[in-house]
Enzyme design. Structure first.
Site, PDB file in Angstrom:
ATOM      1  N   CYS A  13       0.865  -1.179   0.000  1.00 11.82           N
ATOM      2  CA  CYS A  13       0.000   0.000   0.000  1.00 11.82           C
ATOM      3  C   CYS A  13       0.900   1.226   0.000  1.00 11.82           C
ATOM      4  CB  CYS A  13      -0.863  -0.019   1.272  1.00 11.82           C
ATOM      5  SG  CYS A  13      -1.990   1.371   1.428  1.00 11.82           S
ATOM      6  N   ASP A  65       3.430  -1.816  -8.330  1.00 11.36           N
ATOM      7  CA  ASP A  65       4.363  -2.115  -9.412  1.00 11.36           C
ATOM      8  C   ASP A  65       4.866  -3.540  -9.274  1.00 11.36           C
ATOM      9  OD1 ASP A  65       6.874  -2.121  -7.714  1.00 11.36           O
ATOM     10  OD2 ASP A  65       6.179  -0.088  -7.330  1.00 11.36           O
ATOM     11  N   GLU A 107     -29.398  -5.317   4.913  1.00 11.35           N
ATOM     12  CA  GLU A 107     -28.047  -5.140   4.356  1.00 11.35           C
ATOM     13  C   GLU A 107     -27.100  -6.234   4.861  1.00 11.35           C
ATOM     14  OE1 GLU A 107     -27.717  -0.323   3.613  1.00 11.35           O
ATOM     15  OE2 GLU A 107     -27.543  -1.084   5.661  1.00 11.35           O
TER      16      GLU A 107
HETATM   17  C1  GLA Z   1      -3.117   5.138   3.782  1.00 13.59           C
HETATM   18  C2  GLA Z   1      -3.796   3.876   3.321  1.00 13.59           C
HETATM   19  C3  GLA Z   1      -5.146   3.771   3.980  1.00 13.59           C
HETATM   20  C4  GLA Z   1      -4.971   3.755   5.465  1.00 13.59           C
HETATM   21  C5  GLA Z   1      -4.240   5.000   5.914  1.00 13.59           C
HETATM   22  C6  GLA Z   1      -3.889   4.945   7.381  1.00 13.59           C
HETATM   23  O1  GLA Z   1      -3.746   6.266   3.286  1.00 13.59           O
HETATM   24  O2  GLA Z   1      -3.905   3.840   1.941  1.00 13.59           O
HETATM   25  O3  GLA Z   1      -5.796   2.597   3.551  1.00 13.59           O
HETATM   26  O4  GLA Z   1      -4.260   2.610   5.855  1.00 13.59           O
HETATM   27  O5  GLA Z   1      -3.030   5.171   5.189  1.00 13.59           O
HETATM   28  O6  GLA Z   1      -3.206   6.062   7.806  1.00 13.59           O
END
Ligand code: GLA
Length: 748
Positions: free
Chosen positions: A526, A534, A614
């Protein structure tokens, strides 16, 4: 043998099932590129026709032959300051400050198996799956030796390339540019497809004609970036999803990168791809070498869809190393959009409890569990549990979560530090900052100098301690700012140009060590969403959070763009709350699930806040994901529409390898009154087989025609009928309704 060398003509031929790549040692020793394209037999030397272009200079031995010029010769790897004025692979200077290199053939080797790239991730091969060609070129004067590596994967139609530059001379050399490759396509009119964007809107597919001049796709951010993905496609002007020539070039690198695409004076198109050369300066002392990252190349004459499917398969089978790559991933609930920093143990447990009753299999605790991290201004670097927020620590929380029958995952951002943290107070010199200047801040945090072994060792110990102490099944590895103030306090002044690349090497080293020690931990990459999506990261992380934009409609174009290079199995995607936190848009819960299911699938909202109706829908979504998860993850992916052009609906399809099953998903993004019907031409089916509709699920916020779900179930169509005629969808109503159609080959 997929690699051969014809000694008489000096031609190397690299053959895969459907492609041929040829190069030739020219009489002066230059390594000329001849051909990359559809599989052919015999020499392609006829494509090289030297002609005189005024002002294109000649190598000294050819000074009476104006046709011979490096400025017009297609090459495998260029020298510098030697008469080729197109974008070049190399800038090197020696002792006297003289910048120049002319690379000529020295030797070659053909080896079984696939070469490895030292210090960086690269594709791997099973027994007999690949062969390696190493062609060594050298510049006599500087003693710079350039070994060009080619990995040939016959069955996959993939050729990998990388270069290793070694100083065999007696004086130090300075590299100011060292690309991974040059690909010269001598003829043809091409379009460039690249994948650009921004935070919350990554990898938007853009197609532009390659015209005179240079187009550059690059990142100088220290990460591969939200803005420009290190992946480009050159497609013939008339190439479509289904037909036509196209080349893919994908860089397995997670730092600053640069790809130049130049249409030259002779009608050729050159692509040079590699590490970005801005602020790059690498000293090669005698005996030292520099390794470039790897590029994954593919070619097909069968259109963009086929190109994507080659990458998808290859990434799953020969790049992602995690044992999770081809496994079904647990359906997760992430607390970020549910709570942000505002949580305690009870709140997390209540989310987990509710999730477990609906079939969710893993709880992921996001940012805010450590140090004094109550907001984004402090705590990064202090990877110790905040017991004030989580009384009983992680042990208690994990025990409770495991007690619900769920796995547990944890968020970390190892490469970063806040000024307000114990780590920074103890080691201010571990952050990248420029002497005498206030650092530029991003999310009020600083970047650790990952080029320093002590930083990597510290992080490795800390992460290992967490993974050893607690029962953690999954790690979300985040990276939430770009690199600025790139200056390492551990490097001498003349080596400061190495800091950015050493940072990336340090990140890979840490990932290498953690994944080797804890292979069973599922890693999700992330970087503020998809800022580091990548092939480099994919080697370690079988999945990467696609985007912080969780809006289902926006996700359609993000996932569409991502799919050109990267497989669905790698795309982190969640169902989040509505109105959506990024756009304020409301889309039905089921449509959100249809979109998230075309990725790794999970939830990111407080499920306690859902109505009973839901909750029942969530239960059904998870059951559906279990039914189709294997097909979605491992099947062949077909883009049936382009949301960049067609803003009315987006459709895509997955077909099992044996073509016995298919899942079609459609989201209608713009419902129109009395709209014409949508007829979807399906793909990838067996023409003469019969397919029965097993599930026909229609989701929307209301349908004037009543519930259409199930109406098609049991109907049988021929594969040819669905592909050449199409599947006519019912007219849908409401806000972003969607359909999932599951087809199974009927017994003959
Ligand atoms: C990034 C990530 C989010 C979350 C925040 C936490 O923006 O992409 O999904 O984990 O950090 O600070």
């Amino acid at each position: 043998m997929s690699i051969s060398f014809q000694r008489d003509e000096g031609i190397f031929a690299l053959n895969t099932q459907n492609t041929t790549y040829q190069m030739q040692i020219d009489p002066l020793g230059y390594l000329r590129h001849l051909y990359y394209g559809r599989r052919v037999s015999g020499s392609m030397e006829h494509l090289y026709r030297p002609v005189d272009f005024g002002f294109s200079p000649n190598p000294y031995p050819s000074r009476y032959t104006p046709q011979i010029s490096l400025d017009t010769m297609p090459q495998e790897y260029t020298g510098c300051n030697a008469g080729d004025f197109r974008v070049s692979c190399l800038t090197v200077s020696g002792r006297e400050g003289a910048c120049g290199a002319e690379l000529r053939y020295v030797s070659h080797e053909i080896l079984p198996g696939k070469y490895a790239v030292e210090g960086m991730p690269s594709a791997f091969a099973g027994d007999g799956e690949a062969e390696t060609l190493v062609v060594t070129l050298a510049d006599e004067v500087t003693g710079l030796e350039v070994a060009l590596y080619y990995g040939v994967y016959e069955a996959q139609d993939i050729i990998t390339r990388a270069a290793r530059l070694r100083n065999t001379g007696t004086g130090a050399l300075t590299l100011e540019r060292a690309a991974s490759l040059c690909l010269d396509i001598p003829f043809g009119d091409w379009d460039l497809l690249h994948f650009q964007g921004r935070h919350n809107m990554e990898r938007q597919a853009v197609r532009t004609p390659v015209t005179g001049g240079i187009q550059t796709v690059s990142s100088r951010r220290g990460a591969s970036s939200h803005q420009h993905n290190p992946f480009v496609i050159l497609a013939g002007r008339d190439t479509t999803e289904e037909h036509g020539d196209c080349y893919g070039l994908m860089l397995a690198y997670s730092g600053s990168h640069r790809t130049d695409i130049e249409r030259d004076q002779s009608g050729g198109t050159r692509v040079v791809m590699g590490i970005h050369d801005e602020q790059f300066r690498w000293t090669l002392s005698p005996g030292e070498w520099f390794q470039t990252p790897e590029v994954l190349l593919t070619f097909t004459h069968q259109g963009l869809g086929q190109l994507s499917r080659s990458y998808h398969r290859f990434i799953r089978s020969n790049l992602c190393r995690s044992p999770w790559t081809n496994r079904r991933r647990p359906v997760l609930i992430n607390n970020w959009e549910a709570t942000y920093f505002d949580f305690d143990t009870e709140k997390i447990i209540s989310i987990a409890r509710q999730a477990s009753t609906l079939g969710v299999e893993m709880l992921v605790l996001d940012d805010g569990w450590f140090g004094a991290r109550d907001d984004e201004n402090r705590g990064l670097g202090d990877w110790f549990v905040n017991e004030r927020k989580l009384p009983g620590g992680l042990s208690r929380l994990i025990a409770e979560v495991n007690g619900l029958g769920m796995k547990f995952g944890l968020w970390v951002e190892p490469e970063m530090v806040n000024e307000d943290s114990d780590l920074y107070r103890a080691h201010p010199d571990w952050a990248l900052t420029l002497p005498g200047r206030e650092p530029t801040m991003g999310r009020n945090q600083l970047v650790l100098d990952m080029g320093r072994p002590e930083v990597v060792n510290y992080l490795c110990d800390r992460l290992s301690a967490l993974l050893d102490t607690y029962h953690i099944d999954y790690i979300k590895w985040d990276m939430n700012r770009s690199l600025t103030d790139v200056y390492s306090r551990a490097l001498p002044p003349e080596r400061q140009g190495e800091a950015a690349h050493r940072y990336v090497l340090g990140v890979y080293d840490l990932l290498e060590r953690i994944t080797a020690r804890f292979p069973e931990v599922l890693l999700e990459g992330c970087a503020g969403g998809g800022g580091r999506f990548d092939a480099g990261m994919l080697a370690y992380c079988p999945q990467i959070w696609c985007s912080d934009d969780t809006d289902a409609v926006e996700r359609l174009t993000i996932q569409y763009g991502t799919s050109f290079g990267y497989p669905v199995s790698a795309m982190g995607a969640h169902v989040s709350a509505c109105p959506n936190h990024q756009t304020g848009r409301t889309v039905s819960l089921d449509t959100r699930a249809v979109v998230a299911m075309s990725g790794t699938f999970g939830y990111e909202l407080d499920l306690n806040l859902l109505t009973e109706e839901e909750k029942a829908a969530v239960r059904r979504q998870i059951q559906r994901f279990h039914r189709y998860g294997d097909l979605i993850r491992q099947g062949d992916y077909y883009r049936l529409s382009a949301p960049t052009q067609n803003t009315d609906y987006t459709a895509w399809q997955t077909v099992s390898e044996d073509r016995g099953e298919a899942l079609v998903s459609v989201v209608v993004t713009h419902v129109r009154a009395t709209s014409p019907l949508i007829c979807l031409r399906l793909r990838g089916l067996e023409e003469n087989a019969l397919y029965r509709v097993r599930e026909f699920a229609v989701f929307g916020t209301g349908n004037a025609c009543g519930d259409l779900s199930g109406q098609e179930e049991g109907r049988v169509y021929s594969g040819g009928g669905l592909m050449y005629g199409g599947f006519v969808l019912p007219r849908l109503y409401g806000d972003c309704p969607s359909i999932q159609i599951y087809l199974e080959r009927a017994a003959k």
